[in-house]
Write a protein that holds these residues in place. Sequence first.
Motif, short mmCIF file in Angstrom:
data_model
loop_
_atom_site.label_atom_id
_atom_site.label_comp_id
_atom_site.label_asym_id
_atom_site.label_seq_id
_atom_site.Cartn_x
_atom_site.Cartn_y
_atom_site.Cartn_z
N ARG A 36 27.30 11.17 14.20
CA ARG A 36 27.25 11.77 12.85
C ARG A 36 26.16 12.82 12.76
O ARG A 36 26.34 13.87 12.15
N LYS A 37 25.03 12.55 13.37
CA LYS A 37 23.90 13.49 13.31
C LYS A 37 24.26 14.82 13.97
O LYS A 37 23.96 15.88 13.44
N TYR A 38 24.90 14.77 15.12
CA TYR A 38 25.16 16.00 15.86
C TYR A 38 26.51 16.64 15.55
O TYR A 38 26.65 17.85 15.68
N LEU A 39 27.48 15.86 15.16
CA LEU A 39 28.81 16.41 14.93
C LEU A 39 29.23 16.37 13.46
O LEU A 39 30.20 17.00 13.08
N GLY A 40 28.56 15.57 12.64
CA GLY A 40 28.85 15.54 11.22
C GLY A 40 30.00 14.64 10.83
O GLY A 40 30.26 14.44 9.67
N SER A 41 30.71 14.08 11.76
CA SER A 41 31.85 13.21 11.47
C SER A 41 31.36 11.79 11.25
O SER A 41 30.49 11.30 11.96
N PHE A 42 31.94 11.12 10.26
CA PHE A 42 31.56 9.74 10.01
C PHE A 42 32.14 8.80 11.06
O PHE A 42 31.48 7.90 11.53
N ALA A 43 33.39 9.02 11.42
CA ALA A 43 34.03 8.13 12.38
C ALA A 43 35.16 8.86 13.09
O ALA A 43 35.73 9.79 12.56
N THR A 44 35.45 8.41 14.28
CA THR A 44 36.61 8.88 15.03
C THR A 44 37.48 7.67 15.28
O THR A 44 37.01 6.63 15.72
N LEU A 45 38.76 7.81 14.97
CA LEU A 45 39.70 6.71 15.09
C LEU A 45 40.46 6.84 16.42
O LEU A 45 41.08 7.86 16.67
N TYR A 46 40.39 5.82 17.22
CA TYR A 46 41.06 5.80 18.52
C TYR A 46 42.17 4.77 18.50
O TYR A 46 41.98 3.68 17.98
N GLY A 47 43.32 5.11 19.06
CA GLY A 47 44.40 4.14 19.16
C GLY A 47 45.77 4.76 19.32
O GLY A 47 46.61 4.21 20.01
N HIS A 48 46.01 5.88 18.65
CA HIS A 48 47.31 6.54 18.81
C HIS A 48 47.43 7.09 20.22
O HIS A 48 46.43 7.50 20.83
N THR A 49 48.64 7.12 20.74
CA THR A 49 48.87 7.68 22.07
C THR A 49 49.53 9.05 22.01
O THR A 49 49.79 9.65 23.04
#
Length: 185
Positions: A36-49
């Motif tokens: 979050r500090k370096y990229l500003g995103s709160f979360a990245t969701l992993y799971g879709h293919t």
Amino acid sequence: AGAAFAGREGASQATYQFGLVPEPYRGTWEYGYLRRKYLGSFATLYGHTGAVRAVSLSPDGSRLATASDDNTARVWDARTAQPLLELKGHTNSVSGVGFSADGTRLATGSEDNTARIWDARTGKTLLELLGHTDSVQGVSFSPGGDRVATVSKDKTARVWDGRRLCSMSRCSTPPRFCWMSQPHR
């Protein structure tokens, strides 16, 4: 330390470096904080293919739904980014997704020419909406939740009457169940 990842090139470098972190460590507090500090995103969701094509936030902000080219939609915890449900049933890419105003149902549209209504808590298919002749690109519930609108590459928009559909397992297009707009000619 923040200056090492400054600017557009720095963001690319940070993205690359964060991508090198092994999957088991991505759920840690430290990883999330630094990302979050370096990229500003709160979360990245992993799971879709497959590629993620659409996203919808639940009305209370607690869940996120995604639609993907892997023929599924998924529901996630918006605070922790943990997967909650995988919605399977479409036979082609899922291109649209949306929550009902009360957050209890989810609508999806697909390149299999159908839309589906799901129970947003259990993932069970409640309805399959049939009638479009090309991919369903977008879905939206009315504010009261009694209607669902769909748009398609078949150059139509349809509004489905949820009050009449609630007891049906499938819907076709008789006029008594829905109306559709005709393209201007």
